[in-house]
Enzyme design. Structure first.
Site, short mmCIF file in Angstrom:
data_model
loop_
_atom_site.label_atom_id
_atom_site.label_comp_id
_atom_site.label_asym_id
_atom_site.label_seq_id
_atom_site.Cartn_x
_atom_site.Cartn_y
_atom_site.Cartn_z
N ASP A 70 0.87 -1.18 0.00
CA ASP A 70 0.00 0.00 0.00
C ASP A 70 0.92 1.24 0.00
OD1 ASP A 70 -2.32 1.55 0.28
OD2 ASP A 70 -2.42 1.28 2.43
N ASP A 106 -7.70 -8.30 5.90
CA ASP A 106 -8.73 -8.06 6.89
C ASP A 106 -9.14 -6.60 7.00
OD1 ASP A 106 -6.17 -7.28 8.15
OD2 ASP A 106 -7.42 -6.94 9.91
P1 IMP Z 1 1.77 -0.43 3.86
O1 IMP Z 1 2.84 -0.42 4.88
O2 IMP Z 1 1.01 0.86 3.84
O3 IMP Z 1 2.25 -0.82 2.48
O4 IMP Z 1 0.68 -1.44 4.34
C1 IMP Z 1 0.83 -2.76 4.18
C2 IMP Z 1 -0.11 -3.51 5.10
O5 IMP Z 1 -1.29 -2.76 5.37
C3 IMP Z 1 -0.55 -4.75 4.38
O6 IMP Z 1 0.31 -5.83 4.66
C4 IMP Z 1 -1.94 -4.93 4.92
O7 IMP Z 1 -1.89 -5.71 6.11
C5 IMP Z 1 -2.45 -3.55 5.25
N1 IMP Z 1 -3.30 -3.00 4.18
C6 IMP Z 1 -3.01 -2.02 3.31
N2 IMP Z 1 -4.01 -1.79 2.44
C7 IMP Z 1 -4.98 -2.67 2.78
C8 IMP Z 1 -6.30 -2.96 2.25
O8 IMP Z 1 -6.80 -2.37 1.28
N3 IMP Z 1 -6.98 -3.94 2.89
C9 IMP Z 1 -6.50 -4.64 3.95
N4 IMP Z 1 -5.28 -4.41 4.46
C10 IMP Z 1 -4.54 -3.44 3.89
MG MG Z 2 -2.89 -6.40 7.72
#
Ligand code: IMP
Ligand code: MG
Length: 171
Positions: free
Chosen positions: A97, A153
């Protein structure tokens, strides 16, 4: 709940990723590192689509509370038991994300001094990316919508959905 990626669509993509990984890792020392909790369903299917010897380890970094936006700081609560030094490590993520979680998890794995380190993600949301993380194997690029199912989730629920769906967070 709206279906974004059906179980059939996901299965076809996982099979293709498995074939690609098989080609790239045959004859090497593959260790698949599953990120918990979100990556467990994808990892379970992916490893069964890979036709070369491999080992599985688990890494858990927690950044989310019960909301839908990342805190940006990842707390590592489980690290691989096995010595990863000299092995070909493939980090498997549910979704990239902002990229902050994967970036920090890759740092943790790099400290183990693997022979190689690559990333496989089921989903990528480029619209929200803050940190650039190389994604060597990618399932699907998606729009900036909060998705659940197939391991992902919202507040701990929906991981058991066999598809990836969009939940209305306003509701
Ligand atoms: P990041 O550090 O922002 O890249 O977030 C990564 C983590 O956030 C992922 O491993 C997910 O657990 C959670 N996450 C990010 N976007 C979503 C989504 O749309 N649905 C569910 N979990 C998400
Ligand atoms: Mg998660």
């Amino acid at each position: 709940m709206r279906v974004m990626l059906s179980a059939e669509t996901i299965a076809a993509r996982v099979a293709a990723l498995g074939a690609e990984i098989t080609r790239d890792y045959t004859g090497r020392n593959l260790v698949v590192v599953c990120t918990l909790k979100g990556g467990f369903v994808f990892t379970a299917d992916l490893i069964r689509a890979i036709d070369t010897p491999l080992m599985v380890e688990f890494l858990r970094g927690e950044s989310y509370g019960e909301g839908t936006t990342s805190s940006g700081v990842v707390r590592i609560t489980q690290e691989p038991d096995m010595l990863l030094a000299g092995r070909d490590v493939l980090l498997v993520e549910d979704i990239i994300d902002t990229g902050q979680s994967a970036f920090q998890l890759l740092e943790v794995l790099r400290a183990h001094k693997p022979a190689s380190l690559k990333t496989c993600a089921l989903l990528h949301k480029p619209a929200r990316q803050v940190v650039t993380v190389p994604i060597n194997y990618l399932g699907f690029t998606i729009k900036d919508e909060f998705v659940v199912g197939y391991g992902l989730d919202h507040a701990g629920l929906w991981r058991n959905l066999p598809y990836v769906g969009v939940v209305d967070t306003e509701g």
